[in-house]
Design a protein around this motif. Structure first.
Motif, PDB file in Angstrom:
ATOM      1  N   LEU A   1      -9.815  -2.264  -4.642  1.00  0.00           N
ATOM      2  CA  LEU A   1      -8.231  -2.159  -5.806  1.00  0.00           C
ATOM      3  C   LEU A   1      -7.132  -3.514  -4.987  1.00  0.00           C
ATOM      4  N   LYS A   2      -6.009  -3.660  -5.223  1.00  0.00           N
ATOM      5  CA  LYS A   2      -5.064  -4.717  -5.312  1.00  0.00           C
ATOM      6  C   LYS A   2      -3.735  -3.425  -4.418  1.00  0.00           C
ATOM      7  N   TYR A   3      -3.068  -3.023  -3.948  1.00  0.00           N
ATOM      8  CA  TYR A   3      -1.941  -2.154  -3.950  1.00  0.00           C
ATOM      9  C   TYR A   3      -0.954  -3.273  -3.444  1.00  0.00           C
ATOM     10  N   TYR A   4       0.140  -2.432  -4.174  1.00  0.00           N
ATOM     11  CA  TYR A   4       1.852  -2.966  -3.684  1.00  0.00           C
ATOM     12  C   TYR A   4       2.539  -1.824  -2.667  1.00  0.00           C
ATOM     13  N   ASN A   5       3.625  -2.702  -2.060  1.00  0.00           N
ATOM     14  CA  ASN A   5       4.437  -1.876  -1.626  1.00  0.00           C
ATOM     15  C   ASN A   5       5.716  -2.833  -1.292  1.00  0.00           C
ATOM     16  N   GLN A   6       6.422  -2.385  -1.169  1.00  0.00           N
ATOM     17  CA  GLN A   6       7.852  -2.981  -1.838  1.00  0.00           C
ATOM     18  C   GLN A   6       8.314  -3.684  -0.963  1.00  0.00           C
ATOM     19  N   LEU A   7       8.173  -3.101   0.437  1.00  0.00           N
ATOM     20  CA  LEU A   7       8.622  -3.985   1.453  1.00  0.00           C
ATOM     21  C   LEU A   7       6.996  -5.310   2.385  1.00  0.00           C
ATOM     22  N   TYR A   8       6.484  -4.115   2.450  1.00  0.00           N
ATOM     23  CA  TYR A   8       4.994  -4.974   2.712  1.00  0.00           C
ATOM     24  C   TYR A   8       4.218  -6.044   2.121  1.00  0.00           C
ATOM     25  N   GLY A   9       4.036  -6.271   0.790  1.00  0.00           N
ATOM     26  CA  GLY A   9       3.864  -6.914  -0.440  1.00  0.00           C
ATOM     27  C   GLY A   9       2.408  -6.190  -1.172  1.00  0.00           C
ATOM     28  N   TRP A  10       1.138  -7.232  -0.360  1.00  0.00           N
ATOM     29  CA  TRP A  10      -0.017  -6.879  -1.682  1.00  0.00           C
ATOM     30  C   TRP A  10      -0.885  -7.074   0.196  1.00  0.00           C
ATOM     31  N   LEU A  11      -2.106  -5.707  -0.246  1.00  0.00           N
ATOM     32  CA  LEU A  11      -2.850  -5.175   0.108  1.00  0.00           C
ATOM     33  C   LEU A  11      -4.066  -5.143  -0.552  1.00  0.00           C
ATOM     34  N   ASP A  12      -4.970  -6.048  -0.292  1.00  0.00           N
ATOM     35  CA  ASP A  12      -6.435  -5.874  -0.930  1.00  0.00           C
ATOM     36  C   ASP A  12      -7.377  -5.168  -0.542  1.00  0.00           C
ATOM     37  N   ILE A  13      -7.974  -4.496  -1.088  1.00  0.00           N
ATOM     38  CA  ILE A  13      -9.195  -3.744  -0.157  1.00  0.00           C
ATOM     39  C   ILE A  13     -10.566  -4.550  -1.160  1.00  0.00           C
ATOM     40  N   SER A  14     -11.198  -5.142  -0.504  1.00  0.00           N
ATOM     41  CA  SER A  14     -12.694  -5.531  -1.193  1.00  0.00           C
ATOM     42  C   SER A  14     -13.732  -4.958  -0.283  1.00  0.00           C
TER      43      SER A  14
END
Length: 135
Positions: free
Chosen positions: A58-71
Motif C-alpha cells: 500500500l501507500k502509507y503517509y506520515n505528516q513529518l516524513y511524507g509518503w512510504l510506498d510498499i510494492s
C-alpha cells in the motif's frame, strides 16, 4: 579529552604543588572504553506474517516524513520513501520485515506492520514513526 586532563593537572598543581598522576592516560580510558561486541539480533524461527504481501503493499503517509510506498515487484517487496530512500524487504519474524537499503552503506532497518483491534492493518512503523495507509 585533553582539556579535562589539563584542568585536573592544574588542580593538582594548585592544591599539591605537583601533578599527582597521569590524567591524560586515566581520562583516555574513560573516554575510550573497550568496545564490547553486542550480539546481533536474531529473528524468532519458523514464524509467518499475519498479513499477506497483498495486504501490506500500500501507500502509507506520515505528516513529518511524507509518503512510504510498499510494492511487490516480481515477488520481491520493495519500499520507497518519497523517492529518496529505497530498498527491499525480507520477512524477519511475525509482522516485522527487515529492510535493506539500495545504498548498502546505509545498512539495514526494520519495518513493523501493526494491526488494530479490528484485526486489520492499522499502520507501519518505520524510522520510529507511524505511517498510516492512504485512504
Amino acid at each position: 579529552e585533553l582539556r579535562h586532563a589539563i584542568m585536573y593537572a592544574a588542580f593538582d598543581l594548585f592544591k599539591e604543588g605537583k601533578i599527582s598522576r597521569n590524567w591524560s592516560d586515566d581520562l583516555y580510558k574513560l573516554y575510550h572504553p573497550e568496545k564490547e561486541e553486542k550480539p546481533k539480533p536474531e529473528p524468532v524461527k519458523n514464524t509467518t506474517p499475519t498479513l499477506s504481501k497483498n495486504d501490506i503493499t500500500l501507500k502509507y503517509y506520515n505528516q513529518l516524513y511524507g509518503w512510504l510506498d510498499i510494492s511487490n515487484v516480481d515477488g520481491v517487496l520493495k519500499f520507497n520513501l518519497n523517492d529518496t530512500v529505497r530498498g527491499t524487504l525480507s520477512h524477519w519474524h511475525y509482522d516485522t520485515y527487515q529492510g535493506s537499503f539500495d545504498k548498502k552503506y546505509w545498512g539495514k532497518t526494520m519495518l513493523n506492520f501493526r494491526m488494530g483491534s479490528d484485526g486489520k492493518l492499522s499502520h507501519v512503523e518505520f524510522f520510529g514513526e507511524e505511517f498510516y495507509p492512504k485512504k
